[in-house]
Enzyme design. Structure first.
Site, PDB file in Angstrom:
ATOM      1  N   GLU A   1       0.887  -1.190   0.125  1.00  0.00           N
ATOM      2  CA  GLU A   1       0.064  -0.152  -0.003  1.00  0.00           C
ATOM      3  C   GLU A   1       0.942   1.219   0.215  1.00  0.00           C
ATOM      4  OE1 GLU A   1      -1.584   0.710   3.830  1.00  0.00           O
ATOM      5  OE2 GLU A   1      -3.586   1.708   3.123  1.00  0.00           O
TER       6      GLU A   1
ATOM      7  N   LYS B   1      -9.558   1.279  -2.238  1.00  0.00           N
ATOM      8  CA  LYS B   1      -9.714   0.774  -0.814  1.00  0.00           C
ATOM      9  C   LYS B   1     -11.144   1.356  -0.295  1.00  0.00           C
ATOM     10  CE  LYS B   1      -7.288   0.624   3.686  1.00  0.00           C
ATOM     11  NZ  LYS B   1      -6.024   1.116   4.285  1.00  0.00           N
TER      12      LYS B   1
ATOM     13  N   CYS C   1      -4.699  -3.304   3.007  1.00  0.00           N
ATOM     14  CA  CYS C   1      -4.301  -3.293   4.099  1.00  0.00           C
ATOM     15  C   CYS C   1      -5.838  -3.434   5.009  1.00  0.00           C
ATOM     16  CB  CYS C   1      -3.983  -1.487   4.522  1.00  0.00           C
ATOM     17  SG  CYS C   1      -3.449  -1.550   6.343  1.00  0.00           S
TER      18      CYS C   1
END
Lengths: 335, 335
Positions: free
Chosen positions: B47, B129, B183
């Site tokens: 990330e 995300k 993540c």
């Protein structure tokens, strides 16, 4: 303010196909008495607690098949089922709440793989297993073969995932919120999340999980038995720890284990898991054993209020496919 | 017929707030060259690969904040973003597919926490995300405090979870099916399941995960640093292994790790996980490191066809609450 509670998993060892109900009941009552000595308030028993795990057999004799089911009373449910009433009488006498799995036959004759939460001879809530594994047909009808015929013997649960309060375990103004799953259900994130979205603090899970069945699994028939057993146990712990953590709840798992009939081996893995996914108590044997832990329900708060504060972080607008279909649709091949 | 593939996680060590892009790019290109030497076909990077993890800081200077973002080309996307073009040129030259995370600024100025799958300078798929952790406001604006301000700096992803084919990695007639998460997404079962329901075989995950931030977590400020680091690593592995297993897919995880600015510690945990949940390759350092594994995509079949044959076992009629609301509704208290 802490919300302490003493809980236990009641692991149950070898139960043969021919073991009489009375013999099993006597063993379960011994476990209840042990729980009483240790001042345990909630005990979780395995899936199909009162008999061997009969879906491993292809049973064509209706009399034998029916003998594995409990006939519930139309009004009071499982607590007055003739074969098992003494167990619930004893739990009530000792003031212990129990989660018990059994093969349910409804008054209308419908078969389910069921667990009930019983407090003082009252069925507080009932759960019917949603994720039935295996197949309708046996893959091999040799009598020594491990089959998995739950789809043949049970209907899929029709009650969904209903979290409920356990007022008998109340602290001050708040009763614990409980969920129940049965065996294979614990591998499916959906059931856990449905309970998580109702604020569940304790998940109660009973199971029968085969330790070595390469033919059933479609694996190498010469696969190593120790590896297979350890891998089955690894998967059991992995999913319970991960789903307890990601839903910020405790989890109590109770195994039927040991070598049924001296030849069908089931894994152990009875344990209590905390809301951070840590195992805080675990079985030491592969027989009848009470696995006790002191928990504080407020330990759920860290996960529920921060890491997994659902209302802040979940994005249901992107989850539609989860409810739109059961199976896989692959993206098209690219030429 | 086996479907072999050599893959890698590219772990990236310490990157300071002031480290220039050119310095980071040189390190990433070294990792690509190492992958080329080892004949790796797919490399997953972390990330926000190109900079430090800036959402840990409260940044009030727009010039500095903008310096952490990549400005995508309106037609070709990330591969021609001025700061990072040399990286994609190199990957294309070596014939390596890459998954790369970065802070995206759209041509319209909208900020996302993004990963792109790039093959031969073509963006095959993009993911933004969905599960942004943390808060909009800092909990403490002291310059040495670890904040988590992703909700302040990014919009939640608007592309959902779109699995896609990687035709560059095709075997015979079938291209691998890929998914991407970033993540905190890896802790949420919903994203994994959406990809699982599209038959994904490899999940690619980059992350920055803090090793010790008791004030941010609301934990005891004197909590043991070794315990905190190990527990954060435990949670990372637990969720990746469990979700890979329950969705019958491989998983490649790439950490940004080490001590940024010499004081903000991130966990490692770069690894490749197989569809049975086993870690088959893992980082050995907390610096720049390529973690390589040979995988066979057909290892997904056992899970996809048996244990987790979704179409046989899932019961979407009971999962409604998962999409009906974001947050918790508790059952009423019983009087």
């Amino acid at each position: 303010m802490p919300r302490p509670l003493r809980v236990a998993a009641a692991q149950v060892g070898r139960v043969d196909r021919s073991e009489p109900r009375a013999s099993v009941l006597a063993r379960l009552i011994t476990l209840l008495e042990e729980a009483d000595k240790q001042a345990v308030k909630l005990v979780v028993f395995p899936e199909t607690t009162f008999t061997t795990f009969f879906p491993r057999y292809l049973i064509t004799d209706d009399v034998e098949l029916n003998s594995f089911f409990e006939n519930e009373d139309a009004v009071t449910g499982i607590v007055d089922a003739p074969n098992v009433k003494p167990f619930f009488d004893k739990a009530a006498q000792l003031g212990i709440d129990v989660v018990v799995g059994y093969a349910e036959k409804t008054p209308d004759g419908v078969p389910y793989n069921t667990a009930s939460y019983v407090s003082g001879r009252r069925v507080v809530s009932k759960y019917r297993k949603v994720h039935l594994p295996g197949a309708f047909e046996p893959f091999n009808d040799h009598p020594d073969t491990t089959n998995q015929l739950e789809k043949r013997y049970f209907k899929p649960g029709d009650l969904g995932f209903q979290a409920f309060r356990a007022p008998s375990l109340r602290h001050e103004v708040k009763s614990p919120i409980i969920g129940m799953l049965i065996c294979n259900d614990r591998r499916w994130a959906e059931g856990w999340r449905c309970y998580g979205l109702q604020g569940a603090e304790i998940m109660c899970i009973g199971y029968n999980t085969v330790a070595w069945a390469p033919e059933l699994w479609g694996a190498d028939p010469n696969m190593d038995r120790d590896f297979a057993r350890q891998d089955a146990l690894f998967h059991h712990k992995l999913v319970c720890q991960a789903h307890a953590y990601t839903n910020a709840m405790f989890c109590i798992t109770a195994a039927r284990c040991g070598w049924d009939d001296g030849k069908f081996e089931l894994i152990t893995g009875s344990m209590v898991v905390d809301p951070e996914g840590h195992i805080i108590a675990e079985n030491k044997t592969d027989g009848d054993e009470l696995v006790v832990a002191d928990i504080d329900l407020d330990a759920c708060l860290q996960g529920k209020a921060r890491t997994f504060a659902f209302e802040k972080h979940r994005r249901p607008e992107h989850y539609g496919v989860i409810v739109e279909r059961a199976g896989v649709v692959e993206p098209p091949e690219v030429i």
